[in-house]
Design an enzyme around this catalytic site. Sequence first.
Site, PDB file in Angstrom:
ATOM      1  N   HIS A 184      -3.449   5.667   3.967  1.00 24.68           N
ATOM      2  CA  HIS A 184      -4.343   4.694   3.329  1.00 24.68           C
ATOM      3  C   HIS A 184      -4.065   3.270   3.802  1.00 24.68           C
ATOM      4  CE1 HIS A 184      -5.821   2.229  -0.161  1.00 24.68           C
ATOM      5  NE2 HIS A 184      -6.832   3.079  -0.090  1.00 24.68           N
ATOM      6  N   SER A 189     -11.006  -0.472  -1.602  1.00 25.21           N
ATOM      7  CA  SER A 189      -9.810  -0.528  -0.772  1.00 25.21           C
ATOM      8  C   SER A 189     -10.059  -1.295   0.507  1.00 25.21           C
ATOM      9  CB  SER A 189      -9.351   0.884  -0.405  1.00 25.21           C
ATOM     10  OG  SER A 189      -8.687   1.508  -1.461  1.00 25.21           O
ATOM     11  N   ASP A 223       0.831  -1.198   0.000  1.00 26.33           N
ATOM     12  CA  ASP A 223       0.000   0.000   0.000  1.00 26.33           C
ATOM     13  C   ASP A 223       0.867   1.251   0.000  1.00 26.33           C
ATOM     14  OD1 ASP A 223      -2.329   1.866   0.885  1.00 26.33           O
ATOM     15  OD2 ASP A 223      -3.273  -0.087   0.715  1.00 26.33           O
TER      16      ASP A 223
END
Length: 534
Positions: free
Chosen positions: A217, A396, A177
């Site tokens: 994220h 996600s 990520d």
Amino acid sequence: MKIHYAVLFLLISTTMFSQEDAWVYFNAKPNAQTYFDTPTLMLSQRSLDRRSSQNIGLNFTDVPLEVTYVNQVKSSAGITVMAQSKWLNALHIRGSQVNINALKTLQFVDKVVFANKALNITSKKVSENQIAETKNKLKTTINYNYGTSANQIQMLNGHVLHQQNYTGSGKIIAVLDGGFPGVNTAQPFQKLRDNNQILGGYDYVSRNANFYTGDSHGTLVLSTMGGYKENQLIGTAPDASYYLFITEDDASECPVEESLWVEAAEEADRLGVDIITTSLGYFGDFTRPEYNHTYSDMNGTTNFISRGAEIAFSKGIIVVASAGNEGNQTEKHIGGPADAVSVITVGAVTASKVRSGFSSIGPSYDGRIKPDVMAQGKDAVVADVSGNIGVSDGTSFSCPIMAGMIACLWQAYPEKTNKEIRNMVIQSSDKYSAPDNNYGYGIPNFSAALAVDSFVNKDFAVYPNPAKTTITFTFSNQINDASVIVYSVLGQKVIDKNITHQNPNLSVESLKSGLYFYTFDADGLHKTGKIIKQ
């Protein structure tokens, strides 16, 4: 709290760039036999054990790049090496078009492929050589107190696995990520820290060992699997172990990100990781439009990252990828690596199991069903860098929610191959008999997946489990009859019955829903276990 993401794309004329990105492919690995003779030089023992348990042999792709080749490219005029891949026997390089083309004269170079498709002049099929990409970060017996996160687990019947102590223990998940700030300090990750479940990681973008940095994220993504905050958030695999790899450069949009992803996947393989989960996708809207993918590239064999993901699967790893968040855009299709054949591509649904409008659709360009499965991605419960619990949208989050549950299922069936576990997940899904390109095969039922193997040719089995009305015991033909006793969690005997081969069924219809324990005794065979009454 709702977490939103905004990405600024800079549209810059290609005439302003004197540097190009490209891949240089080598034609040999002259020292391969040395590594085959001593495989621990290239893979950890855990990686070798994973291969052995799945009957996967070593091959050319396992051998590291030839160092003399790499050094010669590094020393070439005007060339910078950005990343490398032993699987694809290639370097990701940056330099002028002239300097990159000069590498073709080296005798160990097989081919050079520019990220800008227009610069590739070759007689080989274009679909095999186009490696353009864009960054599109997808924004996006235990009875846990799941709190607000209950729905995203219970939708998959994941709580049933947790109740049977299948919580990911013994499985290793690599998260690829954009960054993981707060994982080393925030409360929802304290359980991971206290139990040494963060095994390590690396920042491939900055080339340093500090992976508790970068974009948040990845922190949110990890929280859906490994987060633990009673009555608020319980991840789908709270007892799994994790490697955290930064492959996403949030400051720019560079083709090298696909190469960094493959490099990290190779390291995950070397370390013996079981599952790779990635909430990154690559398609269009790249800073330099000439690097963009098109739908025709989404065939599972063109994109650099998708080719790497497929090789990862061939090594015995399960790869789980977000479908993408382009469902409301003109181009609605899944990107890479979601287009790879063996990747478990995960789309997003709402809490009421309706496809989220933003969830990218299939099919792949060559007509395969994509996405493969669905999980909650609308108002998914996550933890941020400060430990606050909120909700966020995106495939996600449906992706890691799914990856965590797959880890739990694989814990229950450690003898299964990655192909078998993948099939079990898909076959348990609610649209398996009639898949489509919005939902794929649908929403998996991990309770059903847990019971999908009826233990044929084994000496003992109890199925289905969980059960609503009847449980069947199977046992060796050498045993005539058996005694089965079922106890409540308080130790009270609630069923006491003899069963035979002619009548191996046990009615549980009178029991209240919940967890029970059984003992099975017959001719010296003694078994104990758990029963879930639905």
